[in-house]
Design an enzyme around this catalytic site. Structure first.
Site, PDB file in Angstrom:
ATOM      1  N   GLY A 238       0.828  -1.199   0.000  1.00  0.00           N
ATOM      2  CA  GLY A 238       0.000   0.000   0.000  1.00  0.00           C
ATOM      3  C   GLY A 238       0.862   1.247   0.000  1.00  0.00           C
ATOM      4  N   SER A 239       0.280   2.323   0.486  1.00  0.00           N
ATOM      5  CA  SER A 239       0.965   3.614   0.431  1.00  0.00           C
ATOM      6  C   SER A 239       2.102   3.687   1.440  1.00  0.00           C
ATOM      7  CB  SER A 239      -0.025   4.749   0.700  1.00  0.00           C
ATOM      8  OG  SER A 239      -0.395   4.775   2.064  1.00  0.00           O
ATOM      9  N   THR A 240       3.079   4.512   1.121  1.00  0.00           N
ATOM     10  CA  THR A 240       4.201   4.713   2.028  1.00  0.00           C
ATOM     11  C   THR A 240       3.736   5.307   3.352  1.00  0.00           C
ATOM     12  OG1 THR A 240       5.789   4.934   0.222  1.00  0.00           O
ATOM     13  CG2 THR A 240       6.382   5.962   2.314  1.00  0.00           C
ATOM     14  N   GLY A 243       2.318   2.597   5.397  1.00  0.00           N
ATOM     15  CA  GLY A 243       3.418   1.711   5.736  1.00  0.00           C
ATOM     16  C   GLY A 243       4.273   2.241   6.873  1.00  0.00           C
ATOM     17  N   GLU A 260       5.775  -3.466   0.774  1.00  0.00           N
ATOM     18  CA  GLU A 260       5.841  -3.077  -0.635  1.00  0.00           C
ATOM     19  C   GLU A 260       5.009  -1.809  -0.754  1.00  0.00           C
ATOM     20  OE1 GLU A 260       4.975  -2.120  -4.005  1.00  0.00           O
ATOM     21  OE2 GLU A 260       3.792  -3.949  -4.262  1.00  0.00           O
ATOM     22  N   CYS A 294       1.974   0.399  -8.567  1.00  0.00           N
ATOM     23  CA  CYS A 294       3.158   1.047  -7.999  1.00  0.00           C
ATOM     24  C   CYS A 294       4.378   0.947  -8.892  1.00  0.00           C
ATOM     25  CB  CYS A 294       3.461   0.456  -6.624  1.00  0.00           C
ATOM     26  SG  CYS A 294       3.540  -1.348  -6.653  1.00  0.00           S
TER      27      CYS A 294
END
Length: 488
Positions: A238-240, A243, A260, A294
């Site tokens: 998912g999104s940083t 994360g 990831e 991504c």
């Protein structure tokens, strides 16, 4: 669905009524309700983690051949109901029918098959013997050693919305192959496919508690799946930003992580590149799942001498793409996942305008569609490296173009990013392309292709993630290494 009730959680091998009711799953192309997903309470998520903990001991001790057989049977069962699974995946994700069949359900099946074989891969590796002199640690001798990969324990799998089959299968299958148990928290937008996957695994003979699925429309279920004390590892796609929050919780509990995260893939188009080949690769950002991927080559760095040619070719490519109903075989570009995400992508395009970028094509909603969350393929030119549209992940069918004058500048621009997932190099000189690839701070580099080798390690540098998976690397990611030493 093999006994699964509509809108029920899967906890400890039982289809369980959700404590917090249900929420609607929406078809991004029609804005109609696809189905109802269960809303788990925090207590139910903790119950799922406890069930996984109870199941871990027996499951981790099963013979690898038994785990392999179950994963193979699960693949057979998914294949049996392929058409129904693909239709649900298409409806809840907005993917085109061909993408739902081939890249979602088809890849999900392939991953179960791959890790059925993976369960049989050796987990022991001999270490070279070492000669020790006599001393405080004991007598002189030759000491043998063995490195053994052991399962981590209970793994929480938090999956992405852009592929409700391939992404969960890519976590669940290697985790189970290594002897772990899992709590799966699917993306809230399209969780129905994951319940179908759980039903197939249950029918295939996965013991109760080995696979658990919990869902929620907000953050609570995911937070509980991460902070539950029984959880040993979190695998997240998912999104940083999300994360980073998960990593903070994992850090406090010393939980293992596989992350990831975001990407802003640099596509370097050198002065000697075949522009048509480069455009065919870069154009996948416009078409494949509407840029919600991504690994997309969204940040095009082109030699100034080829810039006009590339922009003209990319514009023509974008304008040839059919945007519309993903059920129609002629459709290439379907909707993005939600109204909120469409608004976000559109806001980035408007931001690009304000920053001074030129909207070459796209930038408006497709006029022939009166419903659905559509974004036209959009190309932004006259961009500079400091623009937010160049630096931030948009996650939609938007490509930005930045020129460079020489190879050194190209490498510097590519590496001037918070992200480092996959970059690309297009050049007529393969040796030159490989030389540049080695200088790019990215987990992967495609040379004259956007294709993937599905045995190659996958993961990112910098804020694009932690760890590597895919192929045998995923088996390593879902295991701990234990050393066993003995005197010869």
């Amino acid at each position: 669905m093999s006994g699964s009730g509509p809108g029920k959680l899967f906890i400890g091998g039982e289809w369980t009524e959700p404590a917090a009711g249900h929420y609607e799953v929406i078809d991004p192309s029609t804005e109609q309700v696809v189905g109802l997903a269960p809303e788990a309470s925090r207590a139910q998520v903790y119950e799922a983690a406890a069930a996984a903990r109870d199941a871990f001991g027996p499951w981790s001790r099963t013979r690898p051949e038994e785990r392999a057989a179950i994963l193979d049977r699960a693949a057979d069962l998914v294949q049996r109901d392929f058409a129904a699974h693909a239709e649900v995946a298409r409806a809840e994700s907005g993917a085109t029918a061909s993408t739902a069949r081939g890249m979602q359900v088809g890849v999900g099946i392939a991953r179960f098959r791959r890790y059925a074989r993976g369960a049989l891969e050796p987990v022991e590796e001999a270490v070279a013997p070492q000669i020790n002199e006599a001393g405080p640690m004991g007598r002189a001798g030759v000491f043998g050693a063995l490195a053994v990969r052991q399962p981590v324990g209970v793994v929480t799998c938090v999956t992405s919305y852009n592929n409700p089959w391939a992404n969960p299968a890519g976590k669940i299958a290697p985790a189970l192959a290594m002897g772990n148990t899992v709590v799966v928290k699917p993306a809230p937008q399209d969780p129905l496919s994951v319940y179908r996957m759980a039903a197939a695994l249950a029918e295939a003979g996965v013991p109760p508690g080995v696979v658990n699925v919990v869902t929620g429309s907000g953050a609570e279920a995911g937070e509980a799946a991460v902070d539950a004390p029984e959880v040993d590892m979190v695998s997240f796609t998912g999104s940083t930003a999300v994360g980073q929050r998960i990593a903070e919780v994992c850090g406090r509990g010393m939980k293992r992580q596989l992350m990831e995260l975001g990407g802003k893939g640099a596509a370097l188009v050198l002065d000697d590149a075949d522009v048509d080949v480069a455009v065919a690769g870069i154009g996948t950002t416009f078409s494949f799942y509407s840029g919600q991927i991504c690994t997309a080559p969204t940040r095009v760095l082109v030699h100034r001498s080829r810039q006009d040619e590339l922009i003209a070719a990319l514009t023509a490519y974008a304008n040839r793409l059919t945007v519309g109903d993903p059920r129609d075989r002629a459709t290439v570009v379907g909707p993005v996942i939600s109204a909120a995400h469409r608004d976000r992508v559109e806001a980035y395009v408007e931001l690009g305008r304000k920053e001074g970028a030129r909207v070459v094509t796209g930038g408006v909603r497709p006029g022939h569609l009166d419903r659905g969350f559509y974004v036209a393929p959009t190309l932004l030119a006259d961009c500079t490296p400091d623009m937010r549209v160049v630096r931030e992940e948009i996650f939609g069918p938007v490509v930005v173009v930045v020129p460079f004058d020489d190879e050194e500048e190209a490498v510097a621009l590519a590496n001037d990013s918070d992200y480092g997932l996959i970059d690309y190099v297009w050049s007529g000189d393969v040796a030159r392309a490989f030389r540049i690839a080695r200088r790019l701070r990215a987990g992967g580099v495609g040379v004259n292709t956007v294709g993937r080798n599905m045995e190659a390690p996958f993961g990112g540098f910098k804020k694009s993630g932690v760890g590597r998976d895919v192929g045998s690397y995923a088996l390593h990611a879902y295991s701990e290494t234990q050393a066993i030493v003995w005197p010869g």
